[in-house]
Structure formats: structure tokens, C-alpha cells
Design an enzyme around this catalytic site. Sequence first.
Site, PDB file in Angstrom:
ATOM      1  N   LEU A  57     -12.624   1.007  -3.195  1.00  0.00           N
ATOM      2  CA  LEU A  57     -12.536  -0.245  -3.961  1.00  0.00           C
ATOM      3  C   LEU A  57     -12.427   0.052  -5.462  1.00  0.00           C
ATOM      4  CD1 LEU A  57     -15.176  -2.332  -1.946  1.00  0.00           C
ATOM      5  CD2 LEU A  57     -12.680  -2.355  -1.703  1.00  0.00           C
TER       6      LEU A  57
ATOM      7  N   ASP B 209       2.853   2.296  -4.943  1.00  0.00           N
ATOM      8  CA  ASP B 209       2.813   2.336  -6.420  1.00  0.00           C
ATOM      9  C   ASP B 209       3.300   3.653  -7.010  1.00  0.00           C
ATOM     10  OD1 ASP B 209       0.509   3.816  -5.799  1.00  0.00           O
ATOM     11  OD2 ASP B 209      -0.742   2.856  -7.330  1.00  0.00           O
TER      12      ASP B 209
ATOM     13  N   GLU C 151       0.831  -1.214   0.000  1.00  0.00           N
ATOM     14  CA  GLU C 151       0.000   0.000   0.000  1.00  0.00           C
ATOM     15  C   GLU C 151       0.859   1.255   0.000  1.00  0.00           C
ATOM     16  OE1 GLU C 151      -3.140   0.144  -1.134  1.00  0.00           O
ATOM     17  OE2 GLU C 151      -3.669  -1.242   0.476  1.00  0.00           O
TER      18      GLU C 151
ATOM     19  N   ASP D 209      -4.653   0.797  -9.320  1.00  0.00           N
ATOM     20  CA  ASP D 209      -6.092   0.547  -9.450  1.00  0.00           C
ATOM     21  C   ASP D 209      -6.477   0.256 -10.898  1.00  0.00           C
ATOM     22  OD1 ASP D 209      -5.868   1.328  -6.858  1.00  0.00           O
ATOM     23  OD2 ASP D 209      -6.891   3.250  -7.107  1.00  0.00           O
TER      24      ASP D 209
HETATM   25  C1  GLA Z   1      -5.231   4.780  -4.202  1.00  0.00           C
HETATM   26  C2  GLA Z   1      -4.475   5.117  -5.483  1.00  0.00           C
HETATM   27  C3  GLA Z   1      -3.480   4.021  -5.834  1.00  0.00           C
HETATM   28  C4  GLA Z   1      -2.582   3.686  -4.642  1.00  0.00           C
HETATM   29  C5  GLA Z   1      -3.407   3.473  -3.380  1.00  0.00           C
HETATM   30  C6  GLA Z   1      -2.550   3.302  -2.147  1.00  0.00           C
HETATM   31  O1  GLA Z   1      -6.022   3.653  -4.397  1.00  0.00           O
HETATM   32  O2  GLA Z   1      -5.375   5.301  -6.563  1.00  0.00           O
HETATM   33  O3  GLA Z   1      -2.724   4.398  -6.958  1.00  0.00           O
HETATM   34  O4  GLA Z   1      -1.637   4.693  -4.446  1.00  0.00           O
HETATM   35  O5  GLA Z   1      -4.310   4.545  -3.145  1.00  0.00           O
HETATM   36  O6  GLA Z   1      -1.815   2.137  -2.213  1.00  0.00           O
END
Ligand code: GLA
Length: 387
Positions: A128, A37, A34, A175
Amino acid sequence: MNLEMLIHDFTNRFGGEEGIMTFFAPGRVNLIGEHTDYNGGHVFPCALSFGTYAVARKRNDTKIRLFSKNFEDFGTIEVDISSLSYNDANDWANYPIGMVKIFRDAGYQVESGFDVLYDGNIPNGAGLSSSASIELVTSVLLKSLYNLDIDMIEMVKMSQRAENQFVGVNCGIMDQFASGMGKKDHAMLLDTNTLKYAYVPIKTKGITIVIANTNKRRSLSGSKYNERRSECENALKALQQELEISSLGDLTEERFDAYQHLIQSGIEQRRARHAVYENQRTLKAVNALNAGNIQLFGELMNASHISLRDDYEVTGIELDTLVEAAWENEAIGSRMTGAGFGGCTVSLVHEEKVHKFIENVGNIYEEKIGYKADFYVVAIGDGARQI
Ligand code: GLA
């Protein structure tokens, strides 16, 4: 989702029955990795079996008409293909409008308009990735409607670009990647630095993924997400004074520990520690899973939550309450998932204990927070596609 009903709704609103096509793109849950990215690290998400559906048809003029059953109050939103710009009043529709703009700017031939009706079964704003699912379902829709020669990875990148440049949320690629590239019964280990990825079968034998929704709404565009990004960027710059690295994901824990003194700010030091340790933890977790050691995978999920709580500071009382209640109720592992600041947790639970788990965790949450959490027992599904 009843597709026939959706097609019926589409024809009621937009008329005619010819030339209609239907599409789906899933939401995602991240199992571990988490806030890595945008730090050149690894993530380990999977696509859900729920997401956003779209019914669409090409038009002969340059109008785009958009309607979402999730935002009925906005009615049908209409824009012209020649003037696509961000508009607050268009609210949710900025996501698909942004996709068309990004496709056109990249030289893809989308010369006429279309009608589209969306309907999603992901709770909005729950972390989500309902927005990534709208982006990806719009991508596959554009590909099919206009016969575009474009592959999924390219669509994933364009979806992230739409969110970064058009909507103005500086998200990483996780995501969109999960929604586009998802595979039934598999999670994906993605190196966000190189976009190399591998599918890992989730041997759910007797183990269930339970998502719990705090029902506390969070807003990603809220300044906190971008604040974490710049804290990490500052920390990286400080480390680069002596280290030849291009991202925090290049560091092992040992190397970070030896050089962390270069980062003056204590806060930035903790943010970077999370990014480095979480990336390594993700690799260890996937190794554990491949070796069949689900127990260790769970322990690493728990450690991920603690790091997000103490070093990255993106949890809050609602997420912490759900996770602590899960730990007390025999979860194999439990942690917040997604950006944080509200949203959802993900827990691995032995199948025969799921019922009791949901009941107990739900009670503890309601007692402490004053309103209910929602629980979803989820299946891992395939990525964005025409259906
Ligand atoms: C959101 C962002 C992702 C990632 C997460 C944390 O979902 O859209 O790109 O950074 O937070 O891991």
C-alpha cells in the site's frame, strides 16, 4: 493518529518545543492499471486516508537524526549531511536519507540538518506504498523546513528517483504520484508516458472499497519485479523491429495481436500482452465509471486480476484465494493491487454487504491458507501536505 502525542514523543526524544512542524503523506491503492507504469501505460490509483506522519525541526549543525515509531528497535539513526550514502544498517531510514541526497544533488539548498520523528498507520510491506508515503512526507518536510521553491510534480519525480537510484528499487511513478497528488474522494487517471492526469470522482454512493491484506510479506526489491520489467523491455525491442513505438502503452490490442509473433519467447509475449491489454482495460474502466457503469468497471477489475494471474504471473495462492472468495461473495469487482507476490487485494462491495463479505472471505482465506487476512474499509484522502 494523535498528533499531540507525536509532538510529545518528538520533544521527549529531541528536546525543545520551538520550530516544530508536522506533515502527512498517504499510502495508495490502485483500482486498475497494474504493471503498466513502467510500460508507458495508464494507472488509476487513489490516495488513502492513512499514511505516514512526520514531526520535524531544522537544526543549526549538519546532523540529521531520524526516528520511526514503526521501527523502534532501530533507535535514533544519525547521519551527517555531508556524507549521505546507502547503508543496509540504516534500513527504513535509507528512504528519507535518499530524499535528502536527491534534493541536494538536484541543487536544492538543504545545508543544515534536522530532527524528525515518523509514525505511520499503513501496514508495512503490504503493497500500500508505505515507502512512497515516507518519501513524499520527507519531500514536503524538506520543502517547508528549507523554504524550497519546488512543486508537487517535481517532488513526485524526485521521490521516484530516490527509490530508483538510492534504494535501488526500479519502480515506476504510480505510487509516488498517488501519494503526492491524491485528492479526497477522487481517483487519478495518470498517463505515465506524459504525466498528464485527470481526477475522477469516485461515486461511492452505496459502494465501498475494501482492501484485504494477505499478510504474506513481499519484498519489492526482490528480483521478480525487476525481472518483469526486463521481460517487457525485451518484448518491446522485439516489436520495435517492425513497429515505430516507444512503449507497450502505444499499442492497441489489435495491433499487438497482429505483431506479437515478433516476440520469440512465449513468456515475454504473455508479459507484453498483459501490459498492452491492461492499459486498454484501464481506459475502458475509467470510461465505464464516468458513464456510471460500475458493473462494467468491476468486470474489468476481475479481468485485470486474471491477466495478472495467467499472463503476468504475479499473484500466487494467497492473492488468488482472496480474489476468488471475493468473486464468490458478490464483490462488484476484485483484484490484486500493487506489485503482487503477496500484499493486498482491492474489492468494490455494496455497502450493505460489507460486513458479511469480510466475514465470509476471511473464513475462506483462513481455512485454506492457515492464517488470517486483515481487512480495511477505506476512505480516499488528499495527497502529501503540511498539517
Ligand atoms: C509497485 C511499483 C509501482 C507499480 C506497481 C505495479 O507498486 O512501485 O511503480 O509498478 O508495483 O503496478
